[in-house]
Design a protein around this motif. Structure first.
Motif, short mmCIF file in Angstrom:
data_model
loop_
_atom_site.label_atom_id
_atom_site.label_comp_id
_atom_site.label_asym_id
_atom_site.label_seq_id
_atom_site.Cartn_x
_atom_site.Cartn_y
_atom_site.Cartn_z
N VAL A 90 40.59 19.24 -87.82
CA VAL A 90 40.69 17.89 -87.27
C VAL A 90 40.49 16.89 -88.41
CG1 VAL A 90 39.75 16.27 -85.58
CG2 VAL A 90 39.60 18.73 -85.15
N GLU A 91 41.32 15.86 -88.43
CA GLU A 91 41.11 14.75 -89.37
C GLU A 91 40.18 13.74 -88.73
OE1 GLU A 91 44.72 12.92 -90.68
OE2 GLU A 91 44.80 14.13 -92.51
N TYR A 92 39.09 13.45 -89.40
CA TYR A 92 38.15 12.45 -88.91
C TYR A 92 38.22 11.19 -89.78
CZ TYR A 92 35.79 15.63 -85.69
OH TYR A 92 35.50 16.48 -84.65
N GLU A 93 38.14 10.06 -89.13
CA GLU A 93 38.08 8.79 -89.84
C GLU A 93 36.65 8.27 -89.78
OE1 GLU A 93 41.06 5.20 -89.59
OE2 GLU A 93 39.42 4.83 -88.18
N LEU A 94 36.05 8.13 -90.95
CA LEU A 94 34.69 7.59 -91.06
C LEU A 94 34.76 6.11 -91.42
CD1 LEU A 94 32.55 10.23 -92.98
CD2 LEU A 94 32.23 9.47 -90.65
N THR A 95 34.06 5.29 -90.67
CA THR A 95 34.01 3.86 -90.94
C THR A 95 32.56 3.43 -91.05
OG1 THR A 95 36.04 3.50 -89.66
CG2 THR A 95 34.69 1.56 -90.13
N THR A 96 32.22 2.78 -92.15
CA THR A 96 30.87 2.23 -92.31
C THR A 96 30.97 0.72 -92.47
OG1 THR A 96 30.09 4.26 -93.36
CG2 THR A 96 28.74 2.31 -93.64
N GLU A 97 30.18 0.02 -91.67
CA GLU A 97 30.16 -1.44 -91.68
C GLU A 97 28.79 -1.92 -92.17
OE1 GLU A 97 32.13 -3.81 -88.37
OE2 GLU A 97 30.01 -4.28 -88.02
N LEU A 98 28.81 -2.72 -93.21
CA LEU A 98 27.57 -3.26 -93.77
C LEU A 98 27.50 -4.76 -93.52
CD1 LEU A 98 25.02 -2.75 -95.56
CD2 LEU A 98 26.46 -3.32 -97.53
N SER A 99 26.55 -5.18 -92.70
CA SER A 99 26.34 -6.60 -92.42
C SER A 99 25.26 -7.14 -93.36
CB SER A 99 25.91 -6.81 -90.97
OG SER A 99 26.89 -6.31 -90.08
N TYR A 100 25.46 -8.36 -93.83
CA TYR A 100 24.48 -8.93 -94.76
C TYR A 100 24.34 -10.43 -94.53
CZ TYR A 100 28.48 -10.63 -97.52
OH TYR A 100 29.63 -11.27 -97.93
N GLU A 101 23.24 -10.97 -95.04
CA GLU A 101 22.94 -12.40 -94.94
C GLU A 101 22.36 -12.87 -96.27
OE1 GLU A 101 20.45 -15.47 -92.01
OE2 GLU A 101 19.98 -13.33 -92.01
N ILE A 102 22.74 -14.07 -96.66
CA ILE A 102 22.16 -14.68 -97.85
C ILE A 102 21.35 -15.89 -97.40
CG2 ILE A 102 22.63 -15.89 -100.03
CD1 ILE A 102 25.09 -14.15 -100.36
N LYS A 103 20.08 -15.93 -97.82
CA LYS A 103 19.20 -17.04 -97.47
C LYS A 103 18.82 -17.79 -98.74
CE LYS A 103 17.16 -15.31 -93.20
NZ LYS A 103 15.89 -15.08 -92.47
N GLY A 104 18.60 -19.09 -98.58
CA GLY A 104 18.24 -19.94 -99.71
C GLY A 104 16.85 -20.50 -99.58
N LEU A 105 16.67 -21.74 -100.08
CA LEU A 105 15.37 -22.39 -100.03
C LEU A 105 14.94 -22.62 -98.59
CD1 LEU A 105 15.94 -25.03 -102.86
CD2 LEU A 105 14.72 -22.84 -103.04
#
Length: 201
Positions: A90-105
């Motif tokens: 079987v061919e499997y499709e792997l998907t990884t999603e990385l969510s990120y946030e940038i914070k400042g002062l």
């Protein structure tokens, strides 16, 4: 076989001498010189690799930096992409999603986004060990690509862009504070109704 390996090594040395670098092995120049890096999984492979790449690129990664990069979520999904004969592979499709946030002062959020990487591997029911090893290698490749793409995102951020995002975040925070204060004053100015007295039976 030995001759071929020597030829490949010789070409690699020659290319590196000419200034050529394989993708993902070179040092990336970032205008962002210091950042605070954290993740939900503080000791995970992704945040560990990202910290190493940033430090190698000359970025001072430390607590208390003016900008904070937070890896808020890393999610993997797997689905069957195709079948190859009698259910053996079987061919499997792997998907990884990385969510990120940038914070400042003042810990204000400047940017929220996500990165997604997809790869396909073959799972052979007649070779479970080999299939598991391939799946592990694919996951490692996905993680390396996630890190590379994250560094590219950071590379595109200039101090001017970050200053602009900080200014917008300051204005939003100020407007929200003013709206809350106005709502509080309006509530204080509204006469409180006394509780209804029910007639005695």
């Amino acid at each position: 076989m030995i001759k071929r390996n020597l030829l490949v090594m010789g070409l690699a040395v020659l290319l590196s001498a000419c200034g050529f670098q394989l993708r993902g092995t070179g040092v990336t120049e970032l205008s962002l010189k210091e950042i605070d890096l954290s993740a939900r999984n503080a000791y995970g492979e992704t945040v560990t690799q990202l910290r190493q790449v940033l430090q190698t690129s000359g970025v001072n990664v430390h607590t208390g930096a003016p900008y904070k990069l937070i890896l808020t979520n890393e999610q993997e999904n797997q689905r069957a992409a195709s079948y190859a004969g009698a259910g053996r592979s079987v061919e499997y499709e792997l998907t990884t999603e990385l969510s990120y946030e940038i914070k400042g002062l003042d810990n204000l959020s400047l940017l929220n986004d996500k990165i997604e990487v997809q790869k396909v591997y073959v799972h052979d029911s007649n070779n479970l060990t080999g299939s598991d090893q391939e799946a592990g290698q694919i996951r490692d490749e996905i993680r390396r690509e996630l890190v590379q793409r994250m560094v590219l995102r950071l590379q595109q951020l200039t101090p001017e862009q970050l200053d602009s995002l900080q200014q917008q975040a300051d204005e939003r925070a100020k407007a929200e504070a003013q709206a809350l204060e106005a709502a509080r004053r309006a509530q204080d100015a509204t006469p409180q109704q006394s509780p209804l007295e029910l007639p005695a039976n």
